[in-house]
Design a protein around this motif. Structure first.
Motif, mmCIF file in Angstrom:
data_model
loop_
_atom_site.group_PDB
_atom_site.id
_atom_site.type_symbol
_atom_site.label_atom_id
_atom_site.label_comp_id
_atom_site.label_asym_id
_atom_site.label_seq_id
_atom_site.Cartn_x
_atom_site.Cartn_y
_atom_site.Cartn_z
ATOM 1 N N GLU A 194 36.314 -18.831 -11.798
ATOM 2 C CA GLU A 194 37.245 -19.904 -11.455
ATOM 3 C C GLU A 194 38.692 -19.493 -11.690
ATOM 4 N N ASP A 195 38.936 -18.658 -12.715
ATOM 5 C CA ASP A 195 40.290 -18.181 -12.986
ATOM 6 C C ASP A 195 40.765 -17.229 -11.894
ATOM 7 N N THR A 208 40.006 -24.359 -5.429
ATOM 8 C CA THR A 208 39.241 -23.507 -6.352
ATOM 9 C C THR A 208 37.898 -24.135 -6.685
ATOM 10 N N LYS A 229 43.149 -28.048 -14.644
ATOM 11 C CA LYS A 229 43.924 -26.805 -14.507
ATOM 12 C C LYS A 229 43.547 -26.021 -13.268
ATOM 13 N N TYR A 230 42.570 -26.515 -12.502
ATOM 14 C CA TYR A 230 42.119 -25.817 -11.298
ATOM 15 C C TYR A 230 42.331 -26.703 -10.072
ATOM 16 N N GLU A 243 41.548 -19.117 -8.753
ATOM 17 C CA GLU A 243 42.797 -19.863 -8.908
ATOM 18 C C GLU A 243 44.011 -18.947 -8.818
ATOM 19 N N GLN A 244 43.958 -17.812 -9.481
ATOM 20 C CA GLN A 244 45.115 -16.922 -9.516
ATOM 21 C C GLN A 244 45.367 -16.239 -8.182
ATOM 22 N N PHE A 255 38.790 -13.592 -18.142
ATOM 23 C CA PHE A 255 39.018 -14.413 -16.964
ATOM 24 C C PHE A 255 37.712 -14.495 -16.185
ATOM 25 N N TYR A 256 37.317 -15.714 -15.832
ATOM 26 C CA TYR A 256 36.059 -15.909 -15.133
ATOM 27 C C TYR A 256 36.318 -16.245 -13.667
#
Length: 259
Positions: free
Chosen positions: A56-57, A126, A121-122, A60-61, A53-54
């Motif tokens: 941006e992930d 984000t 997806k973002y 987002e989470q 997971f980077y």
């Protein structure tokens, strides 16, 4: 084996070395009375599934937002004037080389964000946060929010009756203290009923203090280990399920189950 063949040679070596080079050496150096063959036995290592997971992930989470002009946001690059260059560095802007490098890095980031935008997806929040985040700064707020997010959503048992530990790498001792203080501000971590223990790991600790990171907590307790990069590189801690590295956040997760 030596009783059967007293002339046998066995070389135990890392898989990263050039095995063919050693095989050729022993083949060519064999005496007329010795066998010229050299067998190679390869023992495969154990690999575990890892999810990467980077930044941006993580943004987002956790729904974390980087606010413009905050301590965690980048500042606009400023070229140095002749007057500033003569001011002993006080108020000095960037020289031409630094300025061009900064602009180049930001152009690359823009291209990366554009590629993420096509994935759809973002969220806008984000992508906007990713655009202005200063990746050279350790974002204590984001670390805190990410750890709470993991504790809330992930209680996977990774070995026996143990919940996987969280390992956080930061550059230095002062960073360890800052991260631990920030984590302990949250009741999800500091409350005794949470059964979570935050532990430092660095070279200044005694052997007894360092050994605490290897102990299994009772009642499915969970460890959060905050370590320097150097200490972590030379330490293998059993039952780590989450690895948070340097913020530049690179966040790894794996599940390791033991029979």
């Amino acid at each position: 084996m030596l009783l059967i063949n007293p002339h046998i040679k066995i070389v135990l070596m890392s898989a990263t070395l050039n095995a063919d080079l050693f095989m050729d050496y022993f083949h060519n150096s064999a005496s007329p009375n010795e066998s010229s063959s050299c067998a190679l036995i390869s023992i495969p290592g154990r690999a575990f599934p890892v999810n990467d997971f980077y930044l941006e992930d993580v943004l987002e989470q956790t729904k974390h937002e980087i606010v413009a002009n905050s301590d965690y946001a980048i500042k606009a690059p400023k070229k140095a004037s002749v007057k500033q260059d003569k001011s002993n560095g006080q108020g000095r802007g960037m020289d031409e080389k630094e300025y061009r490098k900064t602009l180049s890095e930001r152009n690359l980031k823009e291209q990366h964000i554009d590629s993420l935008r096509t994935l759809k997806k973002y969220s806008v929040q984000t992508l906007d946060s990713l655009k202005i985040v200063d990746e050279s700064v350790i974002n204590l707020e984001l670390i805190q929010k990410l750890v709470v997010h993991i504790l809330t959503l992930d209680n996977t048992i990774v070995a026996g009756d143990n919940v996987g530990a969280i390992l956080i790498f930061v550059p230095g001792l002062a960073d360890i203290r800052n991260v631990i203080d920030c984590l302990n501000e949250r009741p999800e971590i500091s409350n005794p009923s949470a059964n979570v223990k935050v532990l430092p790991l660095h070279s200044s600790l005694t052997s007894q203090e360092q050994s605490r990171v290897f102990q299994i907590l009772p009642n499915r307790g969970r460890k959060i280990i905050v370590s320097t990069n150097i200490a972590g590189e030379f330490t293998i801690i059993w039952c780590v399920s989450h690895f948070l590295c340097n913020f530049n956040v690179i966040f790894f997760r794996f599940w390791q189950r033991h029979p």
